[in-house]
Scaffold this motif. Structure first.
Motif, PDB file in Angstrom:
ATOM      1  N   UNK A 344       0.600  -0.899   0.016  1.00  0.00           N
ATOM      2  CA  UNK A 344       0.428   0.179  -0.109  1.00  0.00           C
ATOM      3  C   UNK A 344       0.788   1.318  -0.025  1.00  0.00           C
ATOM      4  N   UNK A 345       0.641   2.049  -1.030  1.00  0.00           N
ATOM      5  CA  UNK A 345       1.654   2.957  -1.244  1.00  0.00           C
ATOM      6  C   UNK A 345       0.608   4.142  -0.961  1.00  0.00           C
ATOM      7  N   UNK A 346       1.196   5.396  -0.307  1.00  0.00           N
ATOM      8  CA  UNK A 346       0.483   7.028  -0.159  1.00  0.00           C
ATOM      9  C   UNK A 346       1.803   7.895  -0.745  1.00  0.00           C
ATOM     10  N   UNK A 347       1.067   8.757  -2.124  1.00  0.00           N
ATOM     11  CA  UNK A 347       1.688   9.917  -1.978  1.00  0.00           C
ATOM     12  C   UNK A 347       0.580  11.402  -2.518  1.00  0.00           C
ATOM     13  N   UNK A 348       1.515  11.913  -3.077  1.00  0.00           N
ATOM     14  CA  UNK A 348       0.775  13.763  -3.217  1.00  0.00           C
ATOM     15  C   UNK A 348       0.745  13.408  -4.714  1.00  0.00           C
ATOM     16  N   UNK A 349       0.268  14.074  -5.490  1.00  0.00           N
ATOM     17  CA  UNK A 349       0.175  14.636  -7.003  1.00  0.00           C
ATOM     18  C   UNK A 349       1.273  15.539  -7.492  1.00  0.00           C
ATOM     19  N   UNK A 350       1.720  16.365  -6.821  1.00  0.00           N
ATOM     20  CA  UNK A 350       2.377  17.012  -6.570  1.00  0.00           C
ATOM     21  C   UNK A 350       3.223  17.582  -5.607  1.00  0.00           C
ATOM     22  N   UNK A 351       4.748  18.462  -5.774  1.00  0.00           N
ATOM     23  CA  UNK A 351       5.074  18.878  -4.754  1.00  0.00           C
ATOM     24  C   UNK A 351       3.898  19.488  -3.747  1.00  0.00           C
ATOM     25  N   UNK A 352       3.045  20.229  -3.792  1.00  0.00           N
ATOM     26  CA  UNK A 352       2.510  21.153  -3.132  1.00  0.00           C
ATOM     27  C   UNK A 352       1.349  20.184  -2.449  1.00  0.00           C
ATOM     28  N   UNK A 353       0.977  19.298  -2.863  1.00  0.00           N
ATOM     29  CA  UNK A 353       0.245  17.795  -3.092  1.00  0.00           C
ATOM     30  C   UNK A 353      -1.639  18.727  -3.290  1.00  0.00           C
ATOM     31  N   UNK A 354      -1.336  19.895  -4.037  1.00  0.00           N
ATOM     32  CA  UNK A 354      -3.082  20.170  -4.575  1.00  0.00           C
ATOM     33  C   UNK A 354      -3.466  19.975  -6.225  1.00  0.00           C
ATOM     34  N   UNK A 355      -2.786  19.183  -6.672  1.00  0.00           N
ATOM     35  CA  UNK A 355      -3.132  19.546  -8.484  1.00  0.00           C
ATOM     36  C   UNK A 355      -4.045  17.860  -8.483  1.00  0.00           C
ATOM     37  N   UNK A 356      -4.759  18.434  -9.090  1.00  0.00           N
ATOM     38  CA  UNK A 356      -6.731  18.103  -9.137  1.00  0.00           C
ATOM     39  C   UNK A 356      -6.908  17.722  -8.264  1.00  0.00           C
ATOM     40  N   UNK A 359     -10.390  21.138  -3.751  1.00  0.00           N
ATOM     41  CA  UNK A 359     -10.709  22.102  -2.831  1.00  0.00           C
ATOM     42  C   UNK A 359      -9.366  22.652  -2.667  1.00  0.00           C
ATOM     43  N   UNK A 360      -8.453  22.851  -3.154  1.00  0.00           N
ATOM     44  CA  UNK A 360      -7.352  23.793  -3.406  1.00  0.00           C
ATOM     45  C   UNK A 360      -6.942  23.592  -4.625  1.00  0.00           C
ATOM     46  N   UNK A 361      -5.920  25.012  -4.406  1.00  0.00           N
ATOM     47  CA  UNK A 361      -5.314  24.801  -5.545  1.00  0.00           C
ATOM     48  C   UNK A 361      -3.856  24.383  -5.701  1.00  0.00           C
ATOM     49  N   UNK A 362      -3.509  24.523  -6.748  1.00  0.00           N
ATOM     50  CA  UNK A 362      -2.190  24.177  -6.984  1.00  0.00           C
ATOM     51  C   UNK A 362      -1.144  24.944  -7.168  1.00  0.00           C
ATOM     52  N   UNK A 363       0.237  25.164  -6.936  1.00  0.00           N
ATOM     53  CA  UNK A 363       1.127  26.540  -7.171  1.00  0.00           C
ATOM     54  C   UNK A 363       1.778  25.743  -8.247  1.00  0.00           C
ATOM     55  N   UNK A 364       2.279  24.939  -8.407  1.00  0.00           N
ATOM     56  CA  UNK A 364       3.576  24.023  -8.854  1.00  0.00           C
ATOM     57  C   UNK A 364       3.429  24.121 -10.289  1.00  0.00           C
ATOM     58  N   UNK A 372       8.291  15.933 -10.434  1.00  0.00           N
ATOM     59  CA  UNK A 372       7.636  15.073  -8.605  1.00  0.00           C
ATOM     60  C   UNK A 372       6.942  13.777  -8.772  1.00  0.00           C
ATOM     61  N   UNK A 373       6.708  13.546 -10.532  1.00  0.00           N
ATOM     62  CA  UNK A 373       5.763  11.952 -10.446  1.00  0.00           C
ATOM     63  C   UNK A 373       6.988  10.707 -11.532  1.00  0.00           C
ATOM     64  N   UNK A 374       7.729  11.450 -11.632  1.00  0.00           N
ATOM     65  CA  UNK A 374       8.876  10.765 -12.669  1.00  0.00           C
ATOM     66  C   UNK A 374       9.957  10.278 -11.576  1.00  0.00           C
ATOM     67  N   UNK A 375       9.247  10.520 -10.319  1.00  0.00           N
ATOM     68  CA  UNK A 375      10.923   9.627  -9.267  1.00  0.00           C
ATOM     69  C   UNK A 375      10.020   8.071  -8.890  1.00  0.00           C
TER      70      UNK A 375
END
Length: 506
Positions: A344-356, A359-364, A372-375
């Motif tokens: 079971x893995x978890x991750x944020x969709x982007x460095x700031x965590x709000x992409x997609x 409820x919050x705007x992404x600043x990346x 970030x995702x290519x890791x």
């Protein structure tokens, strides 16, 4: 005088008989230990000498030579203290021959017996080789009490061992314990009923556990990904006795068993993202220890913030996820550890965590998101069957008194689906849907023309690999099992394919 006493060495999870041979002769006073001992075994000479003297026994002042046979196996650990002491006492005519009794235990300077790691796998291996009588430290009694057909004496010190062997002190063998009794009062600290909303994620967890599939939870911080992951063991079927022994063997070798003596709950391992390849896969400079993926055997390996792990560490997971075992090779040899776990893995969709997020705007920037995702490599993501996007929940869902489904209710459906799989794979060993090969896929996962057309469309639209196609079919088979359906229906394939959409966005 020459004496021989039996002990055991550990090679991975397998016990190997070791003959402790002691020869005492006239000559210059010395105490030599041969047979490929490591530093801990070499130091046993001083512990044995002091333990014998402080137990009101006589340590021979002669030329003493001790051989640990076979000499081509490296002897590691402190479990040879007791057999060496007993062998010296026999060779010096202070004790009679110990017969076929196996001795294991570390000695303190005052003669007290201290616990040693790996008792359970040693007992299991020894029983298979025909040994049935053992003397172990009292602190290892619980660990030794679950193996039937053995006579195990758990003693406190060297004086008791001598009294036992001479018959001056009578001891009762360790009483057999019931595994069911040891787990009856065990409870988890979390429950899925405490997680508000997140119906899609909960459904994905149910499917993952029912079929033994790996799962990725992706979403903004604070949406409950970690709490969802920690609830996975609460919906997994209880460990069977055979499974508990498998898990306990690994934890015993690692030296992290509790006083209970057996692992009665599904393991849930959460290594930090700074963990190295050796910490995850196992290894060591001399003695090979099991890693986190083996410690998670029959349980869950939770990797929080997946992109924060090093690329090399993540890539080391690819082979164990396919084979369910890992072979750790070192200069001293290769050891194979089991690694049958749910990732079971978890991750944020982007460095700031709000992409997609709704409820919050992404600043990346797009380049930051891509970097970030290519890791996480495509081949690793390909091996994760269910990829679920987890978004925030409304305040009303958090503050309300909604009747969320309990883990116990979900567990019932999971166990029902697992029962279907046990009947299906009755000729296989511990096989679940996620472990099916191509042969089983063709036999148990026949698709109708309509299902094939849906799968073809998903394959082309999502640009999936052949492995991803097989994994969609396996997930669809699990969904059908949860519905108690013998056939895989179009809605099952559609739902299974929906859990692969994150790959397209990656």
């Amino acid at each position: 005088m020459l004496s021989k006493v039996t002990s055991f060495a550990l090679c991975g999870l397998e016990g190997v008989p070791v003959e402790v041979e002691t020869d005492i002769n006239k000559g210059m006073v010395s105490f030599d230990l041969v047979g490929l001992p490591d530093a801990a075994v070499k130091e046993s000479k001083e512990r044995v000498r002091s333990a014998i003297k402080n137990s009101a026994l006589k340590f021979p002042v002669n030329k003493i030579t001790i051989n640990l046979a076979p000499a081509d196996i490296r002897k590691e650990g402190t479990q040879y203290d007791l057999p060496i002491a007993v062998s010296v006492l026999i060779a010096s005519d202070q004790l009679a021959n110990a017969g076929d009794t196996v001795f294991l235990g570390e000695l303190a300077l005052d003669g007290a017996l201290r616990p040693v790691a790996g008792i359970l796998p040693i007992l299991i291996s020894a029983k298979a080789k025909g040994y049935t009588r053992f003397v172990v430290p009292a602190a290892n009694a619980n660990e030794a009490s679950f193996i039937e057909g053995l006579t195990v004496y758990a003693l406190n010190n060297l004086k008791e061992v001598v009294g036992f062997l001479t018959g001056e002190i009578g001891f009762q063998p360790v009483a057999q314990r019931s595994f069911k009794a040891s787990v009856s009062d065990k409870k988890y600290d979390c429950d899925l009923s405490l997680v508000r909303g997140q119906k899609i994620a909960k459904r994905a967890l149910e499917i993952a556990v029912a079929g033994g599939h790996n799962i990725l939870l992706a979403g903004p911080p604070g949406t409950g990904k970690t709490m969802l992951a920690r609830c996975i063991p609460t919906i997994m079927p209880d460990l069977t006795f055979d499974e508990a022994l498998e898990v306990t063997k690994i934890h015993s070798v690692a030296g992290c068993l509790t006083e209970e003596g057996i692992v009665s709950l599904r393991p849930f391992r959460t290594p930090h993202h700074t963990a190295t390849v050796v910490a995850l896969c196992g290894g060591g400079n001399v003695k090979v220890h099991p890693g986190e993926i083996s410690m998670a055997h029959k349980g869950v390996l939770f990797l929080d913030e997946l992109p924060e792990y090093s690329r090399r560490t993540l890539e080391s997971l690819r082979q164990p996820l396919e084979d369910r075992v890992i072979t750790v090779a070192r200069s001293g040899g290769a050891v194979t550890f089991p690694a049958d776990f749910i990732l079971c893995a978890s991750m944020n969709p982007c460095p700031c965590g709000n992409y997609g997020s709704a409820y919050s705007d992404c600043t990346c920037t797009p380049s930051q998101i891509q970097k970030y995702r290519s890791k996480i490599s495509g081949p690793l993501l390909d091996r994760i069957d269910l990829q679920v996007e987890v978004d925030g929940v409304k305040y009303e869902d958090l503050a309300g008194d909604g009747n969320e489904e309990t883990s116990a209710a979900i567990k019932e459906r999971v166990e029902r689906a697992r029962a279907v799989q046990r009947v299906r794979f009755e000729d296989e060993t511990n096989l679940v849907n996620a472990g099916m090969g191509e042969k089983q896929l063709k036999k148990y996962c026949r698709l109708s023309p309509e299902c094939e057309e849906i799968l073809r469309a998903a394959f082309e639209a999502l640009r999936l690999s052949a492995r991803a196609r097989s994994r969609i079919i396996k997930v669809a088979r699990t969904i059908a099992d949860l519905d108690l359906s013998e056939e895989i229906k179009p809605e099952h394939v559609l739902e299974a394919a929906s859990y692969r959409s994150y790959e397209v966005k990656n």
